[in-house]
Scaffold this motif. Structure first.
Motif, mmCIF file in Angstrom:
data_model
loop_
_atom_site.group_PDB
_atom_site.id
_atom_site.type_symbol
_atom_site.label_atom_id
_atom_site.label_comp_id
_atom_site.label_asym_id
_atom_site.label_seq_id
_atom_site.Cartn_x
_atom_site.Cartn_y
_atom_site.Cartn_z
ATOM 1 N N VAL A 248 0.995 -1.256 -0.056
ATOM 2 C CA VAL A 248 -0.220 -0.029 -0.045
ATOM 3 C C VAL A 248 0.854 1.209 -0.105
ATOM 4 C CG1 VAL A 248 -1.783 -1.078 1.125
ATOM 5 C CG2 VAL A 248 -0.307 0.123 2.625
ATOM 6 N N CYS A 249 0.380 2.031 -0.522
ATOM 7 C CA CYS A 249 1.040 3.503 -0.726
ATOM 8 C C CYS A 249 0.796 4.393 0.744
ATOM 9 C CB CYS A 249 0.431 4.287 -1.757
ATOM 10 S SG CYS A 249 0.571 3.352 -3.552
ATOM 11 N N ASP A 250 1.659 5.360 0.958
ATOM 12 C CA ASP A 250 1.326 6.294 1.984
ATOM 13 C C ASP A 250 0.191 7.178 1.543
ATOM 14 O OD1 ASP A 250 3.531 5.456 3.378
ATOM 15 O OD2 ASP A 250 4.988 6.783 2.537
ATOM 16 N N ALA A 251 -1.039 7.017 2.163
ATOM 17 C CA ALA A 251 -2.120 7.817 1.931
ATOM 18 C C ALA A 251 -2.963 8.243 3.005
ATOM 19 C CB ALA A 251 -2.946 6.860 1.121
ATOM 20 N N VAL A 252 -3.622 9.409 2.946
ATOM 21 C CA VAL A 252 -4.599 9.892 3.957
ATOM 22 C C VAL A 252 -5.788 9.287 4.126
ATOM 23 C CG1 VAL A 252 -3.176 11.927 4.297
ATOM 24 C CG2 VAL A 252 -5.030 11.986 2.507
ATOM 25 N N ASN A 253 -6.260 8.625 2.662
ATOM 26 C CA ASN A 253 -7.664 8.100 2.764
ATOM 27 C C ASN A 253 -7.695 6.919 2.009
ATOM 28 O OD1 ASN A 253 -8.276 8.991 0.069
ATOM 29 N ND2 ASN A 253 -8.168 10.893 0.947
ATOM 30 N N LEU A 254 -8.790 6.245 1.960
ATOM 31 C CA LEU A 254 -8.583 4.744 1.273
ATOM 32 C C LEU A 254 -8.555 4.891 -0.217
ATOM 33 C CD1 LEU A 254 -9.082 1.745 1.655
ATOM 34 C CD2 LEU A 254 -11.819 2.246 1.467
ATOM 35 N N TYR A 261 0.992 3.840 -7.707
ATOM 36 C CA TYR A 261 1.203 3.182 -8.832
ATOM 37 C C TYR A 261 0.800 3.734 -10.067
ATOM 38 C CZ TYR A 261 1.961 -0.712 -5.466
ATOM 39 O OH TYR A 261 2.281 -1.380 -4.460
ATOM 40 N N THR A 262 1.406 3.660 -11.158
ATOM 41 C CA THR A 262 1.281 4.476 -12.357
ATOM 42 C C THR A 262 0.144 3.806 -13.260
ATOM 43 O OG1 THR A 262 2.803 3.210 -13.398
ATOM 44 C CG2 THR A 262 3.516 5.121 -12.347
ATOM 45 N N SER A 263 -0.142 2.621 -13.366
ATOM 46 C CA SER A 263 -0.980 2.158 -14.281
ATOM 47 C C SER A 263 -2.100 1.564 -13.443
ATOM 48 C CB SER A 263 -0.539 1.145 -15.318
ATOM 49 O OG SER A 263 -0.103 -0.058 -14.588
ATOM 50 N N TYR A 268 -4.653 -2.671 -9.824
ATOM 51 C CA TYR A 268 -5.322 -3.857 -9.743
ATOM 52 C C TYR A 268 -4.606 -5.141 -9.182
ATOM 53 C CZ TYR A 268 -8.658 -7.572 -10.997
ATOM 54 O OH TYR A 268 -9.431 -8.865 -11.190
ATOM 55 N N LEU A 269 -3.280 -5.345 -9.689
ATOM 56 C CA LEU A 269 -2.435 -6.289 -8.971
ATOM 57 C C LEU A 269 -2.013 -6.172 -7.676
ATOM 58 C CD1 LEU A 269 -0.548 -8.873 -9.623
ATOM 59 C CD2 LEU A 269 1.137 -7.313 -10.328
ATOM 60 N N ALA A 270 -1.943 -5.007 -7.038
ATOM 61 C CA ALA A 270 -1.679 -4.565 -5.719
ATOM 62 C C ALA A 270 -2.810 -5.100 -4.863
ATOM 63 C CB ALA A 270 -1.072 -3.239 -5.877
ATOM 64 N N MET A 271 -4.077 -4.627 -5.500
ATOM 65 C CA MET A 271 -5.209 -5.067 -4.863
ATOM 66 C C MET A 271 -5.368 -6.391 -4.482
ATOM 67 S SD MET A 271 -8.930 -3.724 -5.648
ATOM 68 C CE MET A 271 -8.485 -1.972 -6.196
ATOM 69 N N GLU A 321 7.287 -1.164 -6.372
ATOM 70 C CA GLU A 321 6.964 -1.239 -7.778
ATOM 71 C C GLU A 321 7.603 -2.486 -8.213
ATOM 72 O OE1 GLU A 321 8.156 1.244 -6.487
ATOM 73 O OE2 GLU A 321 6.348 2.977 -6.767
ATOM 74 N N VAL A 322 8.594 -2.815 -7.925
ATOM 75 C CA VAL A 322 9.539 -4.362 -8.061
ATOM 76 C C VAL A 322 8.713 -5.418 -7.324
ATOM 77 C CG1 VAL A 322 11.306 -5.618 -8.406
ATOM 78 C CG2 VAL A 322 11.290 -3.229 -8.823
ATOM 79 N N ALA A 323 8.482 -5.181 -5.678
ATOM 80 C CA ALA A 323 8.040 -6.187 -5.173
ATOM 81 C C ALA A 323 6.633 -6.614 -5.497
ATOM 82 C CB ALA A 323 7.665 -5.518 -3.698
ATOM 83 N N LEU A 324 5.641 -5.644 -6.411
ATOM 84 C CA LEU A 324 4.400 -5.890 -6.697
ATOM 85 C C LEU A 324 4.437 -7.299 -7.525
ATOM 86 C CD1 LEU A 324 1.426 -4.624 -7.042
ATOM 87 C CD2 LEU A 324 2.175 -3.453 -9.206
#
Length: 433
Positions: A248-254, A261-263, A268-271, A321-324
């Protein structure tokens, strides 16, 4: 139908029954991530409290493996399987009346104990229906492949139940229904005749008790494969427990969770990274059934453990991005390691001790599944909560696993022992090579 054909058909039924048992309990055990989210909301508990859903289940399995693993050797595979499945079914049905968090935790612990009872018996049964150590390894990979299928079905089923407004506890009721069906099947099917060990005076040997399990803690074959199982499971659980937190990215909301992630395909893959991991692991285990019949098991495990280590190191150095891509990919390489550890470890002993040995290995398996994520979480918290530091610990587990398998490949310490057991316990000595 000839007696030989009838016997082969019956063994096939026993094998499929074993596969279905693995799939059934995986539906609940590997759904814990999805269930924890619902438990936190329903009972208003902390992350640490909710994590007991995983920890206590594993403690139950560990306790059962070490203290009750001998039951399959003492009372026979069929009786022990029916006992374990019955306990599991009762614990599943009781989820319907669970209204407190402490009661739910009690059921989780009971279900872990039940799994330990019938799983050690099922693992011992695999030896009874195998004609060589090589076939034993292939069948073990088949059982774990169906476990992988259950690990995919369970989380999807929980997600569907929640989306349809149905209580998550119905997952356990469904599992209990399947378990009841398996009990009836186990009762009807004729299991291979179990021969209890005898001593020099041809009397039933009194070796199948708790002391037998403790004695195995001093055996180099049992401990070697048990430590290997601990290291493997500690590394594996890092993926399905902590990979979502790392990706997950550093984010303030869901909505910003995957904003780094750029695409859309990367998001989708991260999810669904954990689902991809489980799918690759299941597919790899089906391939492993064939692979272990045609290749040197020690070489395969060495190459695959090195690939796992490369994926972990690459995912840490390359970042999210690579661990993904690399972290879910470990599912392919992890697929055959644990079933082979189980198979070769158990195959180093006479069939009359398979339940006890399986229990000891299962104890270390559950210990790795409980301790690995916990240590990772502690280390991550010590460095500001960044999951990257936890994965450094997991990389250490993967490194130790590789070194152990490198030693195993170079010195082959089990070759002589497996050959001896092949001659005395199996009917096809040439198949082990």
């Amino acid at each position: 139908m000839t007696d030989k054909a009838r016997n082969e058909k019956n063994l096939a039924l026993v094998r499929w029954l074993t596969y279905l048992m693995f799939m059934m309990f995986a539906m609940t055990s590997d759904s814990v991530g999805e269930i924890i989210k619902e438990v936190k909301r329903e009972f208003d508990v902390s992350n640490t409290q909710a994590s007991l859903m995983h920890t206590l289940f594993m403690i139950g399995i560990a306790f059962s493996g070490l203290f009750l693993g001998f039951l399959a050797d003492k009372f026979g595979r069929k009786n022990t399987i029916i006992l374990g499945l019955s306990l599991f079914a009762v614990s599943c049905y009781l989820f319907l009346v669970g209204t407190s968090f402490s009661f739910i935790l009690g059921l989780i612990t009971l279900s872990g104990v039940a799994v330990g009872v019938f799983k050690t018996a099922a693992l011992a049964l695999i030896g009874d229906i195998s004609t060589s150590t090589k076939q034993h390894t292939g069948t073990m990979n088949g059982a774990e492949a169906f476990f992988g299928v259950g690990a995919i079905i369970g989380p999807l089923l929980v997600a569907w139940l929640v989306r349809e407004g149905v209580d998550w506890k119905w997952l356990y009721v469904i599992a209990g229904g399947l378990c009841t069906l398996l009990i009836l099947m186990a009762y009807k099917v004729d299991y291979p005749e179990y021969q209890k060990p005898v001593d020099s005076d041809n009397n039933i040997a009194k070796v199948n008790n708790f002391a037998s399990s403790i004695k195995l803690l001093k055996n180099r074959y049992a401990m070697g494969f048990s430590i290997g199982a601990f290291l493997y499971v500690a590394a594996e659980s890092a993926i399905y427990v902590w990979m979502p937190s790392y990706l997950v990215c550093d984010a303030v909301n869901l909505e910003d969770t995957f904003a780094c992630y750029t695409s859309d395909s990367q998001k989708y893959l991260a999810m669904y990274a954990v689902s991809v991991f489980f799918s690759l692991r299941a597919a790899g285990r089906f391939v492993g059934i064939w692979m272990m019949q045609h290749f040197n098991w020690a070489l395969v495990l060495l190459i695959f453990s090195f690939a796992i280590l490369v994926c972990f190191v690459g995912g840490l150095i390359g970042g999210k991005e690579v661990a993904l891509y690399l972290f879910p990919l470990t599912g392919i390489f992890m697929s055959v390691i644990y079933p082979t550890f189980n198979s070769k470890g158990i195959s180093c002993f006479p069939k009359s001790e398979h339940g006890t040995v399986a229990g000891v290995i299962l104890f270390f398996t559950a210990a790795g599944a409980a301790a690995g994520p916990l240590i990772m979480g502690i280390v991550s918290d010590a460095y500001g909560g960044d999951a990257k530091y936890g994965f450094m610990v997991a990389t250490g587990f993967a490194g130790l696993l590789f070194l152990g398998l490198l030693y195993n490949f170079i010195f082959n310490p089990t070759e002589k022992r497996l050959a001896e057991v092949e001659k005395t316990e199996y009917s096809n000595p040439s198949a082990s090579r």
